[in-house]
Design a protein around this motif. Sequence first.
Motif, short mmCIF file in Angstrom:
data_model
loop_
_atom_site.label_atom_id
_atom_site.label_comp_id
_atom_site.label_asym_id
_atom_site.label_seq_id
_atom_site.Cartn_x
_atom_site.Cartn_y
_atom_site.Cartn_z
N PRO A 1 -3.15 7.72 -1.38
CA PRO A 1 -4.57 7.37 -1.15
C PRO A 1 -5.48 8.00 -2.19
O PRO A 1 -5.29 9.14 -2.60
CB PRO A 1 -4.84 7.92 0.25
N TYR B 1 -12.90 -2.02 0.71
CA TYR B 1 -12.69 -2.72 1.96
C TYR B 1 -12.69 -1.75 3.14
O TYR B 1 -12.33 -0.58 2.99
CB TYR B 1 -11.33 -3.44 1.95
N ASP C 1 -11.40 1.95 3.53
CA ASP C 1 -9.99 2.30 3.74
C ASP C 1 -9.05 1.72 2.69
O ASP C 1 -7.87 2.03 2.67
CB ASP C 1 -9.53 1.90 5.14
N SER C 2 -9.57 0.89 1.79
CA SER C 2 -8.73 0.35 0.73
C SER C 2 -9.61 -0.16 -0.40
O SER C 2 -10.83 -0.27 -0.27
CB SER C 2 -7.82 -0.77 1.24
N CYS C 3 -8.97 -0.50 -1.50
CA CYS C 3 -9.71 -0.85 -2.71
C CYS C 3 -8.87 -1.78 -3.56
O CYS C 3 -7.63 -1.75 -3.49
CB CYS C 3 -10.02 0.43 -3.48
N ASP C 4 -9.50 -2.61 -4.35
CA ASP C 4 -8.79 -3.30 -5.41
C ASP C 4 -9.62 -3.32 -6.68
O ASP C 4 -10.85 -3.27 -6.65
CB ASP C 4 -8.30 -4.70 -5.01
N GLY D 1 -4.14 -2.91 -6.09
CA GLY D 1 -4.79 -2.56 -4.83
C GLY D 1 -4.12 -1.35 -4.22
O GLY D 1 -2.92 -1.13 -4.41
N PHE D 2 -4.88 -0.54 -3.50
CA PHE D 2 -4.33 0.71 -2.96
C PHE D 2 -5.23 1.24 -1.85
O PHE D 2 -6.40 0.85 -1.74
CB PHE D 2 -4.17 1.76 -4.07
N PRO D 3 -4.73 2.16 -1.01
CA PRO D 3 -5.51 2.68 0.12
C PRO D 3 -6.48 3.77 -0.31
O PRO D 3 -6.32 4.40 -1.35
CB PRO D 3 -4.44 3.25 1.04
N PHE E 1 0.84 -1.18 0.00
CA PHE E 1 0.00 0.00 0.00
C PHE E 1 0.88 1.24 0.00
O PHE E 1 0.74 2.12 0.83
CB PHE E 1 -0.93 -0.02 1.21
N GLN F 1 -10.20 -4.67 6.27
CA GLN F 1 -9.93 -5.90 5.52
C GLN F 1 -11.18 -6.73 5.21
O GLN F 1 -11.09 -7.88 4.81
CB GLN F 1 -8.92 -6.78 6.28
#
Length: 278
Positions: A22, A116, A152-155, A85-87, A18, A119
């Motif tokens: 963002p 996400y 808080d995150s994504c893919d 994937g990244f924040p 990560f 997680q």
Amino acid sequence: MKRIYLIFSILFSTEISFAFIPDTIPNAGFERWLTVTWFDYPEAWETNNNSLLAPGVVVDSDAYSGNLAVKVANGGGLVPHLWTGFPLSTRPFNLGGYYKKNVLANDSVIISVRLYYNQVVVDSGYSVEYAGSTSGYVPFIIPISQNLAVADSCDISIEGGTVFTSGISFDDLEFDFSLGIPPVNDFNFSLYPNPCKDKIVVRSIFFEKNEFTVEAYDGIGKKVVLNELLLDNSNAEGYIVNPDEVRMVYDISQLHSGMWILVYKSKKQTYAARIIKS
């Protein structure tokens, strides 16, 4: 490009760090590529290219903008797979971009995004493209479900291509972080009302009557050519009548409810704007 099973199952790689900014889709225009002895791959993205089989994720020099795009096409080996994937610090509402496809009969394409929080998958969206082709790039919008207000995150994952040479290219991926519809950044072009219901007015000083077309694209890329209703010379919605401008009214009653991209094309100008059809 033959049939593609782009099953954007978003297989999130445990190797992806990560280390990205963002909210910014890394290398969203696919301009930066790296080379591993046997193949190239887009920087900040993972692929299943390998040294044993023909790569399925390759450079496309026919880009929507810039110099390069990414193409996933079956080269006779593995089903192509591309993911990143990244924040996130802000929750996006839509994933958009442009694609150019040549999907062969009985093949299909899917692009997916997952959000996400701690997680756990909280929201997602996807688009399926079936057999067909486009002569150039067309816009797409993938609405993301809104079960949770935070993420808080994504893919993002692109996977597919089960038929030899079937493929699809992508360029200029982008998140929309607002439910509002941004205005077109040109004083000489506008549309109203927005949100809209049965009709929409297109105003421009560049277009000549009957010399431009209006196309509507929904979230999975389905195209509808809008029918012209009449010429609007009224001073409605606070717009000042300009003798040099053209205002055309279009029937949008046949469009289903939701978000659409309207593309206006003439010999010299092209504009794209998002609308919400109620």
